[in-house]
Motif scaffolding. Structure first.
Motif, PDB file in Angstrom:
ATOM      1  N   HIS A   1      -6.428   0.884   1.868  1.00 21.09           N
ATOM      2  CA  HIS A   1      -5.995  -0.953   1.437  1.00 21.09           C
ATOM      3  C   HIS A   1      -6.527  -1.984   2.686  1.00 21.09           C
ATOM      4  O   HIS A   1      -6.873  -3.137   2.802  1.00 21.09           O
TER       5      HIS A   1
ATOM      6  N   TRP B   1       9.989   7.397  -1.086  1.00 21.74           N
ATOM      7  CA  TRP B   1       8.621   6.401  -1.744  1.00 21.74           C
ATOM      8  C   TRP B   1       7.426   7.402  -1.758  1.00 21.74           C
ATOM      9  O   TRP B   1       6.213   7.321  -2.891  1.00 21.74           O
TER      10      TRP B   1
ATOM     11  N   GLU C   1      -2.515  -6.353  -2.817  1.00 21.51           N
ATOM     12  CA  GLU C   1      -3.135  -5.868  -4.517  1.00 21.51           C
ATOM     13  C   GLU C   1      -2.898  -7.047  -5.236  1.00 21.51           C
ATOM     14  O   GLU C   1      -3.056  -7.536  -6.248  1.00 21.51           O
TER      15      GLU C   1
ATOM     16  N   THR D   1       4.368   0.107   2.231  1.00 22.50           N
ATOM     17  CA  THR D   1       4.163  -0.333   0.508  1.00 22.50           C
ATOM     18  C   THR D   1       3.971  -1.929   0.748  1.00 22.50           C
ATOM     19  O   THR D   1       3.040  -2.575  -0.075  1.00 22.50           O
ATOM     20  N   SER D   2       5.002  -2.698   1.361  1.00 21.57           N
ATOM     21  CA  SER D   2       5.079  -3.757   1.032  1.00 21.57           C
ATOM     22  C   SER D   2       3.553  -4.357   1.375  1.00 21.57           C
ATOM     23  O   SER D   2       3.045  -5.603   0.490  1.00 21.57           O
TER      24      SER D   2
ATOM     25  N   ARG E   1       0.567   5.521  -5.101  1.00 22.76           N
ATOM     26  CA  ARG E   1       0.286   4.798  -6.168  1.00 22.76           C
ATOM     27  C   ARG E   1       0.949   4.129  -6.978  1.00 22.76           C
ATOM     28  O   ARG E   1       1.343   3.694  -7.495  1.00 22.76           O
TER      29      ARG E   1
ATOM     30  N   SER F   1       4.073   4.612  -7.011  1.00 18.39           N
ATOM     31  CA  SER F   1       5.495   3.726  -6.088  1.00 18.39           C
ATOM     32  C   SER F   1       4.587   2.160  -5.851  1.00 18.39           C
ATOM     33  O   SER F   1       5.620   1.774  -6.095  1.00 18.39           O
ATOM     34  N   LEU F   2       3.419   2.375  -5.758  1.00 22.29           N
ATOM     35  CA  LEU F   2       3.229   0.320  -5.971  1.00 22.29           C
ATOM     36  C   LEU F   2       3.301  -0.178  -7.374  1.00 22.29           C
ATOM     37  O   LEU F   2       3.561  -1.225  -7.424  1.00 22.29           O
ATOM     38  N   ASP F   3       2.730   0.883  -8.563  1.00 26.82           N
ATOM     39  CA  ASP F   3       2.956   0.210  -9.693  1.00 26.82           C
ATOM     40  C   ASP F   3       4.347  -0.191  -9.786  1.00 26.82           C
ATOM     41  O   ASP F   3       4.429  -0.773 -10.636  1.00 26.82           O
TER      42      ASP F   3
ATOM     43  N   SER G   1       0.327  -2.869   1.675  1.00 24.83           N
ATOM     44  CA  SER G   1      -0.879  -2.735   0.741  1.00 24.83           C
ATOM     45  C   SER G   1       0.070  -3.922  -0.883  1.00 24.83           C
ATOM     46  O   SER G   1      -1.431  -4.048  -1.540  1.00 24.83           O
ATOM     47  N   LEU G   2       0.720  -4.073  -1.146  1.00 26.07           N
ATOM     48  CA  LEU G   2       1.564  -4.111  -2.675  1.00 26.07           C
ATOM     49  C   LEU G   2       1.103  -5.799  -2.264  1.00 26.07           C
ATOM     50  O   LEU G   2       0.654  -6.920  -3.403  1.00 26.07           O
TER      51      LEU G   2
END
Length: 214
Positions: free
Chosen positions: A144, A62, A125, A118-119, A83, A85-87, A121-122
Motif C-alpha cells: 500500500h 490477522w 483503500e 491493517t488500519s 487481503r 483480513s482487509l476484506d 492499509s484499510l
C-alpha cells in the motif's frame, strides 16, 4: 451478531450517541485486548472490537508473516491472508453500521501492531469510510506504500511508536507516518519511551488526538 462476519465485542455508549470506534488488536491477542484503551478515550461512542480470523497460540492473528526479507523487524504481511483480513474488516464495518444503527460519517479506527498495519492499509483503500485513524506500533505495508487515493487528503491519522520497540522499531512507524503524510493525510506522529505496547503517555497523546475529532 451473526450478520457481522468477524467475531467481536460491542460496548454501547452511555448516551444515544451513534458514533463508533472500530478496534483491531495485535498478533496473538484477541478482541478484548484493547478495550481498556478504547474505553478510556474521550467522547461517548459505540466501541466495536473485532477478533482476527485465525488462531495463534492463545490468541488470534490477522495474517501470517512474510519473513523473506530478513527477521521480524523487516517482515511484511503474507499477501493472501492480508487481503482476506482487509476484506473481512471492511465487510464487518459495513455490516456493523447497519446492525447497530451507526452514523457512517462518525467512525474511528484504532489498531495496534498487526491491527495498526491493517488500519493504515484499510484507510488507504477506503478513505471515506473513517473520520480518523489511530495506528499504534505499526508500519505501512509495501503493498500500500505510494498510494494517494481521493479522500485521503487531510484525513487525521495518529501514528505512535515505542523508542525501545524491538518488534516494530520506531523507524518503521516513522516511515509509515511519512508515507501517510506523502499520501496527503494530516499526520500526528510521536515516539514514546517503552517497547511494544501502549504506554500511559501514548494513551494520553492519542486521547488528545481523538478529542479534536470527537
Amino acid at each position: 451478531m451473526t450478520d457481522v462476519p468477524l467475531e467481536h465485542v460491542h460496548r454501547e455508549p452511555d448516551s444515544d450517541a451513534d458514533a463508533a470506534l472500530f478496534v483491531l488488536h495485535g498478533r496473538g491477542a484477541d478482541e478484548k485486548d484493547l478495550l481498556p484503551v478504547a474505553q478510556r478515550l474521550p467522547g461517548d461512542r459505540h466501541v466495536i472490537s473485532f477478533r482476527a480470523p485465525d488462531r495463534l497460540q492463545g490468541g488470534y492473528t490477522w495474517y501470517d508473516l512474510d519473513l523473506s526479507a530478513g527477521g521480524l523487524e523487516s517482515s511484511q504481511p503474507d499477501p493472501e491472508g492480508f487481503r482476506r483480513s482487509l476484506d473481512l474488516v471492511a465487510e464487518s464495518v459495513a455490516a456493523a453500521v447497519d446492525a447497530y444503527g451507526l452514523d457512517p460519517d462518525a467512525l474511528g479506527l484504532l489498531g495496534f501492531s498487526q491491527g495498526a498495519i491493517t488500519s493504515l492499509s484499510l484507510v488507504l483503500e477506503q478513505p471515506d469510510t473513517f473520520a480518523w485513524v489511530a495506528a499504534h506500533h505499526g508500519y505501512l505495508a509495501e503493498s500500500h506504500a505510494g498510494r494517494s487515493p481521493e479522500g485521503i487528503a487531510g484525513k487525521p491519522v495518529f501514528v505512535g511508536a515505542g523508542a525501545a520497540d524491538q518488534i516494530i522499531p520506531a523507524s518503521r512507524c516513522e516511515a509509515a507516518a511519512d508515507g501517510m503524510r506523502e499520501a496527503g493525510a494530516d499526520v500526528t506522529f510521536e515516539t514514546f519511551a517503552g517497547g511494544h505496547g501502549i504506554t500511559p503517555d501514548e494513551l494520553e497523546a492519542v486521547s488528545a488526538f481523538v478529542e479534536q475529532y470527537d
